[in-house]
Write a protein that holds these residues in place. Structure first.
Motif, mmCIF file in Angstrom:
data_model
loop_
_atom_site.group_PDB
_atom_site.id
_atom_site.type_symbol
_atom_site.label_atom_id
_atom_site.label_comp_id
_atom_site.label_asym_id
_atom_site.label_seq_id
_atom_site.Cartn_x
_atom_site.Cartn_y
_atom_site.Cartn_z
ATOM 1 N N GLU A 180 0.958 -1.419 -0.131
ATOM 2 C CA GLU A 180 -0.134 -0.069 -0.024
ATOM 3 C C GLU A 180 0.712 1.278 -0.033
ATOM 4 O O GLU A 180 0.330 2.246 -0.210
ATOM 5 C CB GLU A 180 -0.861 -0.036 1.095
ATOM 6 C CG GLU A 180 -2.073 -0.894 1.155
ATOM 7 C CD GLU A 180 -3.001 -0.619 0.055
ATOM 8 O OE1 GLU A 180 -3.442 0.554 -0.182
ATOM 9 O OE2 GLU A 180 -3.371 -1.605 -0.734
ATOM 10 N N ASP A 181 2.057 1.001 0.318
ATOM 11 C CA ASP A 181 2.950 2.279 0.378
ATOM 12 C C ASP A 181 3.661 2.840 -0.690
ATOM 13 O O ASP A 181 4.545 3.782 -0.646
ATOM 14 C CB ASP A 181 4.036 2.309 1.656
ATOM 15 C CG ASP A 181 4.654 1.079 1.634
ATOM 16 O OD1 ASP A 181 4.221 0.184 0.703
ATOM 17 O OD2 ASP A 181 5.650 0.704 2.219
ATOM 18 N N LEU A 183 3.598 4.625 -4.350
ATOM 19 C CA LEU A 183 2.822 5.480 -5.060
ATOM 20 C C LEU A 183 2.720 4.747 -6.651
ATOM 21 O O LEU A 183 1.609 4.586 -7.315
ATOM 22 C CB LEU A 183 3.207 6.700 -5.282
ATOM 23 C CG LEU A 183 2.571 7.785 -4.377
ATOM 24 C CD1 LEU A 183 3.156 9.180 -4.548
ATOM 25 C CD2 LEU A 183 0.982 7.603 -4.379
ATOM 26 N N LYS A 186 0.755 1.782 -6.579
ATOM 27 C CA LYS A 186 -0.645 1.999 -6.234
ATOM 28 C C LYS A 186 -1.128 2.812 -7.611
ATOM 29 O O LYS A 186 -2.407 2.275 -7.964
ATOM 30 C CB LYS A 186 -0.800 3.144 -5.455
ATOM 31 C CG LYS A 186 -1.942 3.958 -4.949
ATOM 32 C CD LYS A 186 -2.653 3.630 -3.913
ATOM 33 C CE LYS A 186 -4.001 3.888 -3.673
ATOM 34 N NZ LYS A 186 -4.786 3.023 -2.687
ATOM 35 N N TRP A 187 -0.467 3.809 -8.422
ATOM 36 C CA TRP A 187 -0.788 4.021 -9.579
ATOM 37 C C TRP A 187 -1.072 3.107 -10.631
ATOM 38 O O TRP A 187 -1.985 2.928 -11.325
ATOM 39 C CB TRP A 187 -0.323 5.349 -9.996
ATOM 40 C CG TRP A 187 -0.503 6.572 -9.022
ATOM 41 C CD1 TRP A 187 -1.585 6.855 -8.260
ATOM 42 C CD2 TRP A 187 0.475 7.861 -9.300
ATOM 43 N NE1 TRP A 187 -1.290 8.028 -7.601
ATOM 44 C CE2 TRP A 187 -0.187 8.613 -8.169
ATOM 45 C CE3 TRP A 187 1.543 8.415 -9.822
ATOM 46 C CZ2 TRP A 187 0.144 9.805 -7.864
ATOM 47 C CZ3 TRP A 187 1.944 9.347 -9.633
ATOM 48 C CH2 TRP A 187 1.527 10.344 -8.506
ATOM 49 N N SER A 190 -4.245 0.971 -11.372
ATOM 50 C CA SER A 190 -5.439 1.405 -11.876
ATOM 51 C C SER A 190 -5.206 1.718 -13.273
ATOM 52 O O SER A 190 -6.134 2.235 -14.044
ATOM 53 C CB SER A 190 -5.762 2.717 -11.154
ATOM 54 O OG SER A 190 -5.992 2.665 -10.137
ATOM 55 N N MET A 191 -3.930 1.741 -13.461
ATOM 56 C CA MET A 191 -3.513 2.180 -15.117
ATOM 57 C C MET A 191 -4.133 1.114 -16.171
ATOM 58 O O MET A 191 -4.017 -0.148 -16.124
ATOM 59 C CB MET A 191 -2.020 2.220 -15.014
ATOM 60 C CG MET A 191 -1.431 2.912 -16.312
ATOM 61 S SD MET A 191 0.528 2.189 -16.664
ATOM 62 C CE MET A 191 1.020 3.295 -15.193
ATOM 63 N N LEU A 215 5.408 12.035 -8.821
ATOM 64 C CA LEU A 215 5.307 11.395 -7.338
ATOM 65 C C LEU A 215 5.752 12.440 -6.515
ATOM 66 O O LEU A 215 5.098 12.563 -5.378
ATOM 67 C CB LEU A 215 6.510 10.289 -7.424
ATOM 68 C CG LEU A 215 6.307 9.140 -8.319
ATOM 69 C CD1 LEU A 215 7.741 8.169 -8.376
ATOM 70 C CD2 LEU A 215 5.086 8.271 -7.720
ATOM 71 N N LYS A 216 6.461 13.626 -6.603
ATOM 72 C CA LYS A 216 6.881 14.616 -5.926
ATOM 73 C C LYS A 216 6.891 15.963 -6.742
ATOM 74 O O LYS A 216 7.970 16.399 -6.669
ATOM 75 C CB LYS A 216 8.245 14.450 -5.093
ATOM 76 C CG LYS A 216 8.572 13.054 -4.278
ATOM 77 C CD LYS A 216 8.456 13.283 -2.780
ATOM 78 C CE LYS A 216 8.383 12.114 -2.170
ATOM 79 N NZ LYS A 216 7.593 12.230 -0.889
#
Lengths: 356, 362
Positions: A180-181, A183, A186-187, A190-191, A215-216
């Motif tokens: 879960e940690d 990004l 995570k992204w 859904s891509m 990301l930043k």
């Protein structure tokens, strides 16, 4: 910038004035700066196949490690991050400590490479490079060092060909994508990767860069450039900054089919750790990794979170396995002072102890 | 046939205009120099002076007025009533508009318009058509029916927009004053929903004719562009919102810290503090499922747009003597397959050679 005490108008304007002064001096520095120095460690091109090139970095010691090591870098970004400049070269540090190194340079894929698959990369290019080294050195097994995505490829390769690998080192390597940690992880879930690959064929490097910058956003797009004002009048610091800046945006395109499979099978369906990943006609079973394993991770890694790396040690069949965690970022593993003082020496010693 | 029809039409028109003209004709009374704006029979003093003459004028007026109406007096009376209804209908519109309960929004206006238009068409059919010659009445009726259908289609087309216009006005009103990104994002979403229910359907209609395929590609391109723009606006709205909210938080926190003397002391410290806060805020929103989905939608709409524009570009350059990307992809696939085959064959050959060597050595 100095701490001026109270944040009154006076100190604020003093800081602005200082910044202006540095920028004026900095302009002169930038006009005359030489920031070459990356990818300068001596090497020889020994094998080439399509755009892939295999380089040999000879150990600089009298009695080098008997088993050569192959570095498999990620398809994203360029390998010379490990040889960013002479002072901080991770590769130089390794060869100076006695490792005989080979490195795969993946090159810059173009439109014709859109159909290359993970099988082509792993069973094709990597396997051919491994065979070349085995043949050259007349040995059965070599050492394998995988970096980031290259580490995932190396783990897959070692699981498919344990008979060819003596020791496996994985660095900042994602293997478990059900976390879960991260990004990127995570992204990526859904891509609609099919749409991206079908549209581009070969995914442009700039597309990847935008993803990394997002990301930043503030840190990478704004803050970094405010911070550099402080170094503008220092040619050496600016040269370091510019070398890194060049490397960050030097992103090769991604072969579409390989990208599709990597995102779908690993990031979205987490097949590797589940033992369901298929390369060619073979299912990858990480338990087949029985050779010694050194798994190295960066605690402040925002691209590959430690949670995605740690599970490798439990997934493999090796008895001799070690997990090393360093308080650095993803790139800090190779370019920080800790990389020179701790990471590279550990890697070299660990391999040499197991290559007798 | 055509001449008869035209004659009938002009006669009917002439009669109607005559009747109306007479209503406003000034009296030929004693003071002929004086111009009056009202007919004499409506001037009560003149009426008293010459009752019979004026009575005749009234009779003439009504005769002229109703000479196109045929049938019994009951029918005529009915038609008069219908005319009164029309007037009454317009009055109702005015009454509704000037009423205190009227809300000056799209919904209120729509109601009044609906009320009026239904009565208006009834009036056209029941009264005006009586002045037209029979063949034209048929044409007019057809036109009237067609107009009604058009009205229904247009009404359905604009329903999503009129239904949400209050919400739009409200949100748009909030935006500039408050730099309210929530409103902005909602407006964008609402606009997109309405677009999907109306214009998108127009663009998705099947095209016809020799350029059918190109037209459809172009319309699809427009649709993809709109989709891309709205998704991007929503995305950037979210990103700006993070910045806005963070700044608000930083200012509030700074005020609190100031009270305790713990505030960042220099611009650099303040900047670092702000940068840290904004990073935290981005991390927070980035890790939500909603943002991941939004990111995915943004990327997807970008891809859709690129795919459509690539297709169009290929269509435009198809007459030029150059290979298209799709041609090249096909070629790349062939080369890729051939290379793979050669590699396999090469490896098999190497194995055979080694086997031969081993056999020879034995």
């Amino acid at each position: 910038m100095e701490n001026k005490g109270n944040m009154g108008q006076g100190s604020f304007f003093d800081e602005i004035a200082q910044m202006q002064e540095k920028m004026i001096k900095g302009a002169e520095v930038l006009m005359n700066i030489n920031f070459e120095g990356s990818d300068k460690t001596e090497k020889t091109l020994v094998y080439q196949e399509d755009k892939m090139r295999l380089f040999h970095y000879k150990a600089t010691v009298k009695k080098p490690c008997k088993i050569p090591a192959l570095i498999v870098y990620a398809l994203v970004n360029r390998h010379y991050m490990m040889d960013i400049d002479e002072e901080k070269s991770f590769i130089k540090k390794l060869i100076d400590s006695g490792l005989d190194l080979y490195l795969i340079d993946w090159g810059y894929p173009t439109a014709e490479d859109r159909y290359l698959t993970l099988e082509d990369y792993i069973e094709g290019y990597i396997n051919n490079a491994v065979d070349y080294i085995r043949k050259e050195h007349k040995i059965e097994k070599i050492n394998l060092i995988g970096v980031c995505q290259g580490g995932t490829f190396s783990a897959i390769y070692a699981a498919l060909h344990p008979d060819k690998i003596k020791n496996l080192v994985t660095m900042v390597t994602p293997v478990d994508f059900d976390v879960e940690d991260g990004l990127l992880i995570k992204w990526s879930k859904s891509m609609n990767v099919d749409n991206i690959v079908d549209t581009y064929g070969v995914i442009p490097g700039s597309f990847m860069n935008y993803g990394f910058l997002l990301l930043k956003p503030y840190g990478l797009m704004v803050d970094k450039y405010i911070g550099v004002i402080d170094k503008l009048d220092d040619p050496e610091s600016m040269a370091n900054f510019l070398r890194m800046e060049k490397w960050i945006f030097d992103s090769p395109a991604q072969a579409g089919e390989a990208f599709r499979q990597f995102i779908k099978d690993c990031y979205q369906e987490n097949k590797l750790i589940k033992g369901e990943l298929v390369i060619g006609n073979n299912t990858v079973n990480l338990k087949n990794i029985t050779m010694p394993l050194l798994n190295m991770l960066a605690l402040y890694d925002h691209l590959v979170p430690p949670s995605a790396t740690r599970p490798l040690n439990d997934a493999v069949g090796s008895v001799d396995k070690e997990l090393m965690e360093y308080p650095v970022g993803h790139i800090g593993m190779y370019v920080s002072s800790r990389a020179q003082k701790e990471v590279a020496p550990k890697l070299s010693t660990w391999l040499q102890e197991r290559s007798k | 046939m055509t001449t008869d029809y035209l004659n009938q039409f002009f006669t009917a028109q002439k009669n109607m205009f005559d009747a109306w003209q007479n209503v406003f004709t000034t009296s030929a009374g004693e003071d002929k120099k004086e111009t009056k704006s009202t007919p004499d029979f409506m001037d009560f003093s003149a009426f008293q002076e010459n009752t019979m003459e004026n009575f005749k004028k009234i009779t003439d007026f009504y005769n002229n007025m109703f000479k196109n109406f045929t049938g019994s007096p009951a029918e005529i009376f009915q038609k008069m009533n219908q005319s009164m209804e029309v007037y009454n209908n317009i009055y109702k519109v005015w009454e509704s508009l000037s009423s205190k309960t009227f809300t000056p929004n799209a919904d209120g206006m729509q109601k009044i318009f609906d009320q009026w238009s239904s009565q208006y068409w009834k009036f056209i059919e029941d009264s005006y058509m009586a002045y037209l010659p029979e063949p034209m009445q048929k044409t007019y009726k057809q036109f009237s029916e067609m107009t009604e259908s058009y009205q229904t289609v247009m009404k359905n087309f604009f329903v999503p927009w009129t239904e949400t216009s209050d919400q739009f006005n409200d949100l748009i009103f909030k935006m500039p004053q408050m730099a309210n990104f929530d409103s902005f994002i909602t407006v964008v979403k609402l606009w997109k929903e309405n677009y999907d229910k109306s214009y998108k359907k127009l663009l998705s209609m099947p095209s016809m004719g020799i350029n059918r395929e190109l037209l459809e590609k172009q319309y699809d391109g427009i649709d993809k562009t709109i989709n891309f723009m709205t998704t991007y606006m929503e995305f950037f709205g979210q990103v700006f919102k993070v910045g806005q909210e963070t700044m608000l938080k930083v200012i509030t926190d700074y005020t609190e810290m100031l009270k305790e003397g713990k505030q960042p002391k220099t611009m650099e410290e303040f900047h670092k503090y702000w940068a840290k806060e904004i990073d935290k805020a981005f991390d927070k929103i980035y890790l939500t499922d909603d943002f991941s989905k939004l990111m995915s939608t943004v990327v997807d709409s970008t891809m859709e747009l690129k795919k459509e524009s690539d297709k169009l570009m290929e269509e435009y350059v198809s007459i030029l003597p150059i290979p298209k990307k799709s041609d090249m992809d096909s070629l790349y696939k062939t080369v890729y397959n051939l290379k793979k085959e050669i590699r396999t064959l090469k490896k098999e050959l190497e194995k055979l050679n080694e086997q031969n060597k081993t056999t020879q050595n034995q």
